[in-house]
Design a protein around this motif. Structure first.
Motif, PDB file in Angstrom:
ATOM      1  N   ALA A 126     -63.458 -28.387 -11.173  1.00 13.49           N
ATOM      2  CA  ALA A 126     -62.441 -27.506 -10.483  1.00 13.49           C
ATOM      3  C   ALA A 126     -61.141 -28.391 -10.106  1.00 13.49           C
ATOM      4  CB  ALA A 126     -63.172 -27.314  -9.146  1.00 13.49           C
ATOM      5  N   PRO A 127     -60.259 -28.421 -10.939  1.00 11.27           N
ATOM      6  CA  PRO A 127     -59.106 -29.130 -10.782  1.00 11.27           C
ATOM      7  C   PRO A 127     -58.193 -28.489  -9.694  1.00 11.27           C
ATOM      8  CG  PRO A 127     -59.258 -28.641 -13.050  1.00 11.27           C
ATOM      9  CD  PRO A 127     -60.115 -27.783 -12.409  1.00 11.27           C
ATOM     10  N   LEU A 128     -58.269 -27.527  -9.147  1.00 14.42           N
ATOM     11  CA  LEU A 128     -57.448 -26.943  -8.098  1.00 14.42           C
ATOM     12  C   LEU A 128     -58.057 -27.262  -6.764  1.00 14.42           C
ATOM     13  CD1 LEU A 128     -56.334 -23.357  -9.601  1.00 14.42           C
ATOM     14  CD2 LEU A 128     -55.014 -25.799  -9.817  1.00 14.42           C
ATOM     15  N   ALA A 129     -59.342 -27.396  -6.900  1.00 11.54           N
ATOM     16  CA  ALA A 129     -60.060 -27.800  -5.421  1.00 11.54           C
ATOM     17  C   ALA A 129     -59.690 -28.796  -4.585  1.00 11.54           C
ATOM     18  CB  ALA A 129     -61.566 -28.137  -5.888  1.00 11.54           C
ATOM     19  N   PRO A 130     -59.036 -29.790  -5.046  1.00  8.97           N
ATOM     20  CA  PRO A 130     -58.341 -30.880  -3.940  1.00  8.97           C
ATOM     21  C   PRO A 130     -57.276 -30.170  -3.368  1.00  8.97           C
ATOM     22  CG  PRO A 130     -58.935 -32.155  -6.060  1.00  8.97           C
ATOM     23  CD  PRO A 130     -59.120 -30.724  -6.417  1.00  8.97           C
ATOM     24  N   ALA A 131     -56.317 -29.581  -3.808  1.00  6.98           N
ATOM     25  CA  ALA A 131     -55.208 -28.889  -3.421  1.00  6.98           C
ATOM     26  C   ALA A 131     -55.654 -27.885  -2.411  1.00  6.98           C
ATOM     27  CB  ALA A 131     -54.144 -28.253  -4.182  1.00  6.98           C
ATOM     28  N   VAL A 132     -56.658 -27.110  -2.751  1.00 10.72           N
ATOM     29  CA  VAL A 132     -57.317 -26.019  -1.805  1.00 10.72           C
ATOM     30  C   VAL A 132     -57.997 -26.853  -0.581  1.00 10.72           C
ATOM     31  CG1 VAL A 132     -59.297 -24.255  -1.577  1.00 10.72           C
ATOM     32  CG2 VAL A 132     -57.774 -24.620  -3.771  1.00 10.72           C
ATOM     33  N   ASN A 133     -58.715 -27.688  -0.838  1.00 10.79           N
ATOM     34  CA  ASN A 133     -59.392 -28.385   0.377  1.00 10.79           C
ATOM     35  C   ASN A 133     -58.035 -28.909   1.352  1.00 10.79           C
ATOM     36  OD1 ASN A 133     -62.425 -28.672   0.399  1.00 10.79           O
ATOM     37  ND2 ASN A 133     -61.896 -28.864  -1.747  1.00 10.79           N
ATOM     38  N   MET A 134     -57.217 -29.333   0.685  1.00 13.39           N
ATOM     39  CA  MET A 134     -55.970 -29.776   1.766  1.00 13.39           C
ATOM     40  C   MET A 134     -55.355 -29.042   2.051  1.00 13.39           C
ATOM     41  SD  MET A 134     -55.196 -32.987  -1.028  1.00 13.39           S
ATOM     42  CE  MET A 134     -53.888 -33.869  -0.200  1.00 13.39           C
ATOM     43  N   GLY A 135     -55.445 -27.516   2.145  1.00 11.80           N
ATOM     44  CA  GLY A 135     -54.803 -26.643   2.932  1.00 11.80           C
ATOM     45  C   GLY A 135     -53.867 -25.975   2.105  1.00 11.80           C
ATOM     46  N   ALA A 136     -53.634 -25.975   0.933  1.00 12.42           N
ATOM     47  CA  ALA A 136     -52.596 -25.251   0.063  1.00 12.42           C
ATOM     48  C   ALA A 136     -52.626 -23.718   0.186  1.00 12.42           C
ATOM     49  CB  ALA A 136     -52.856 -25.673  -1.248  1.00 12.42           C
ATOM     50  N   THR A 137     -51.436 -23.221   0.509  1.00 19.70           N
ATOM     51  CA  THR A 137     -51.293 -21.631   0.434  1.00 19.70           C
ATOM     52  C   THR A 137     -50.691 -21.427  -0.728  1.00 19.70           C
ATOM     53  OG1 THR A 137     -49.272 -21.969   1.706  1.00 19.70           O
ATOM     54  CG2 THR A 137     -51.270 -21.693   2.772  1.00 19.70           C
ATOM     55  N   ARG A 138     -50.070 -22.065  -1.348  1.00 19.91           N
ATOM     56  CA  ARG A 138     -49.580 -21.984  -2.917  1.00 19.91           C
ATOM     57  C   ARG A 138     -49.655 -23.213  -3.672  1.00 19.91           C
ATOM     58  NH1 ARG A 138     -43.775 -20.413  -0.504  1.00 19.91           N
ATOM     59  NH2 ARG A 138     -44.262 -19.143   1.247  1.00 19.91           N
ATOM     60  N   ILE A 139     -49.872 -23.056  -5.004  1.00 20.00           N
ATOM     61  CA  ILE A 139     -50.124 -24.246  -5.816  1.00 20.00           C
ATOM     62  C   ILE A 139     -49.291 -23.921  -7.159  1.00 20.00           C
ATOM     63  CG2 ILE A 139     -51.817 -25.466  -7.155  1.00 20.00           C
ATOM     64  CD1 ILE A 139     -54.066 -24.400  -5.362  1.00 20.00           C
ATOM     65  N   MET A 140     -48.638 -24.910  -7.544  1.00 19.69           N
ATOM     66  CA  MET A 140     -47.855 -24.997  -8.494  1.00 19.69           C
ATOM     67  C   MET A 140     -48.465 -25.887  -9.525  1.00 19.69           C
ATOM     68  SD  MET A 140     -43.916 -25.647  -9.546  1.00 19.69           S
ATOM     69  CE  MET A 140     -43.117 -25.651 -11.120  1.00 19.69           C
ATOM     70  N   VAL A 141     -48.878 -25.546 -10.968  1.00 20.20           N
ATOM     71  CA  VAL A 141     -49.757 -26.420 -11.822  1.00 20.20           C
ATOM     72  C   VAL A 141     -48.615 -26.522 -13.054  1.00 20.20           C
ATOM     73  CG1 VAL A 141     -51.296 -26.650 -13.359  1.00 20.20           C
ATOM     74  CG2 VAL A 141     -51.769 -25.485 -11.204  1.00 20.20           C
ATOM     75  N   ILE A 142     -48.417 -27.590 -13.669  1.00 27.24           N
ATOM     76  CA  ILE A 142     -47.461 -27.951 -14.507  1.00 27.24           C
ATOM     77  C   ILE A 142     -48.365 -28.699 -15.835  1.00 27.24           C
ATOM     78  CG2 ILE A 142     -45.507 -29.186 -15.489  1.00 27.24           C
ATOM     79  CD1 ILE A 142     -44.435 -29.657 -12.675  1.00 27.24           C
ATOM     80  N   ALA A 143     -48.670 -27.623 -16.598  1.00 29.67           N
ATOM     81  CA  ALA A 143     -49.903 -27.867 -17.619  1.00 29.67           C
ATOM     82  C   ALA A 143     -49.023 -28.679 -19.042  1.00 29.67           C
ATOM     83  CB  ALA A 143     -50.424 -26.529 -18.188  1.00 29.67           C
ATOM     84  N   ASN A 144     -49.648 -29.249 -19.677  1.00 34.07           N
ATOM     85  CA  ASN A 144     -49.046 -30.212 -20.911  1.00 34.07           C
ATOM     86  C   ASN A 144     -49.518 -29.597 -22.170  1.00 34.07           C
ATOM     87  OD1 ASN A 144     -48.068 -32.284 -18.945  1.00 34.07           O
ATOM     88  ND2 ASN A 144     -50.112 -33.345 -18.895  1.00 34.07           N
ATOM     89  N   ARG A 145     -50.151 -28.490 -22.026  1.00 36.26           N
ATOM     90  CA  ARG A 145     -50.844 -28.103 -23.534  1.00 36.26           C
ATOM     91  C   ARG A 145     -50.054 -26.431 -23.550  1.00 36.26           C
ATOM     92  NH1 ARG A 145     -56.890 -26.811 -24.943  1.00 36.26           N
ATOM     93  NH2 ARG A 145     -56.641 -26.283 -27.550  1.00 36.26           N
TER      94      ARG A 145
END
Length: 402
Positions: free
Chosen positions: A241-260
């Protein structure tokens, strides 16, 4: 949300609920940046961030999370005490001057491989090879990071300063514990409850260069890193769950920069190699599994949960939290042109990657991870910059919360 349905949802939902409960009463958006791994391909993230800093110079991510090479980029941003534009300019400069000899000892591969394959008697192995415990020695990277992030005592002091000034809420670095097998996320800043899951835990700490080195320690390639009484490696190994840390830290928006690069159905069905797959093809599949596959699945889980939450009626005057997600990904495969730059690598590293059959595959995913060649890095940064520029409207809407 119906309790019976919760049993069929991924851990991300539990993290969203916990974050929502802890963030009640705070109406300010918490915009997080999540950067994954990929070795030299993480230069793509730098290009995207470079354009964003030019287009939105007053913008700041308030939460930063990183895994593997992505941890290098996120901690640099978190530790830099200047503006967003100054921090990204510094990051671009560092990557443009990065080369293989600043990431690993270019002769270390021969030393360890000679000891492992030519001499099977553990008692006669050299002390250097036994201490290294990996094919490549990343000591130059530790020196490079300490110098560029002014961590002369191993501590990233700029992070605490940026948290105290208020623009940064928190930063997280993800590792894998070889002692317990759990994914361990190290968090500095943010008021959060240290999460406990059977396969992953969150720990509050003061981040150091050693946390970054542990997160980048690709299994077998780089040796484990000791933090406290335990040993750690690359954070992407078991990160479901790569997004879980940001969610646990209270994120309301998450931007992901993928490399693939995400291929079309036709492209995905084309074989990358004919006949028996060489080791490079197998390693490439494993690398992508570690760095990208879980992220794609977690992103889809989050979108599915958001759709479900939007359909739920408002209860007690309050709706469930929806976490907006923006993914930026390469417009072309970053491994398709890796062969063009392999001659820029030192001879020993060419031997390490060439000996696995990298020249026999169409997409050199495994080679691109170790391709710390200036020509390749500059090209990948440029691709990231122009990809972000073409998606200005999407990025602007995401920042504005539209």
């Amino acid at each position: 949300m119906p309790t019976w349905y919760r049993r069929f949802l991924p851990d991300t939902l539990l993290d969203m609920e916990a974050a929502s409960a802890s963030a009640d009463g705070d109406e300010r958006p918490t915009i997080a940046l999540m950067l994954g791994g990929g070795g030299a391909r993480a230069a793509y993230q730098v290009g995207v961030l470079h354009y964003m800093a030019e287009a939105f110079p007053d913008f700041r991510f308030s939460v930063l999370t990183g895994v593997s090479a992505g941890a290098i980029n996120t901690t640099h941003l978190a530790n830099h005490v200047g503006t967003f534009r100054q921090a990204t300019n510094s990051l671009v400069h560092n990557w443009q001057h990065l080369s293989a000899d600043k990431v690993f000892d270019v002769n270390s591969g021969f030393a360890v491989m000679r000891q492992l394959f030519a001499d099977r008697n553990p008692e006669s192995r050299t002390a250097e090879a036994m201490r290294q415990r990996g094919v490549l020695d990343p000591s130059p990277l530790r020196t490079f990071l300490s110098e560029k992030m002014a961590a002369h005592d191993n501590t990233l002091r700029g992070i605490d300063q940026n948290i105290r000034t208020g623009w940064l809420k928190g930063v997280a670095v993800v590792t894998t514990s070889y002692t317990t097998g759990q994914t361990v996320t190290w968090v500095q800043g943010c008021e959060f409850d240290e999460w406990e899951r059977p396969d992953r835990v969150g720990r509050e700490t003061e981040l150091s260069v050693e946390h970054v080195m542990a997160s980048t320690a690709l299994p077998l390639v780089f040796p484990p890193v000791r933090i406290g009484e335990a040993w750690y490696g690359d954070g992407g190994v078991r990160l479901m769950a790569p997004l879980a840390p940001a969610v646990n830290m209270g994120a309301t928006r998450i931007m992901v920069i993928a490399n693939r690069y995400k291929p079309s159905q036709k492209e995905a069905g084309e074989p990358s190699v004919r006949g028996h797959p060489p080791l490079a093809q197998v390693m490439g599949v494993l690398v992508n599994a570690v760095f990208t596959d879980a992220l794609e699945q977690d992103a889809e889980n989050l979108r599915r949960i958001n759709r479900l939450v939007r359909k739920q009626p408002v209860q007690n005057g309050q709706a469930e939290r929806v976490i907006d997600l923006l993914q930026i990904r390469p417009s072309v495969s970053l491994s398709a042109f890796a062969h063009e730059y392999v001659n820029e690598l030192p001879a020993t590293i060419r031997y390490v990657v060439g000996g696995t059959g990298s020249s026999e595959v169409r997409h050199a995913d495994w080679m691109s991870v170790l391709l710390f060649a200036r020509g390749y890095i500059e090209r990948v940064i440029e691709i990231g910059y122009h990809d972000a520029r073409r998606q200005y409207d999407r990025i602007a809407a995401f920042i504005a919360g539209e």
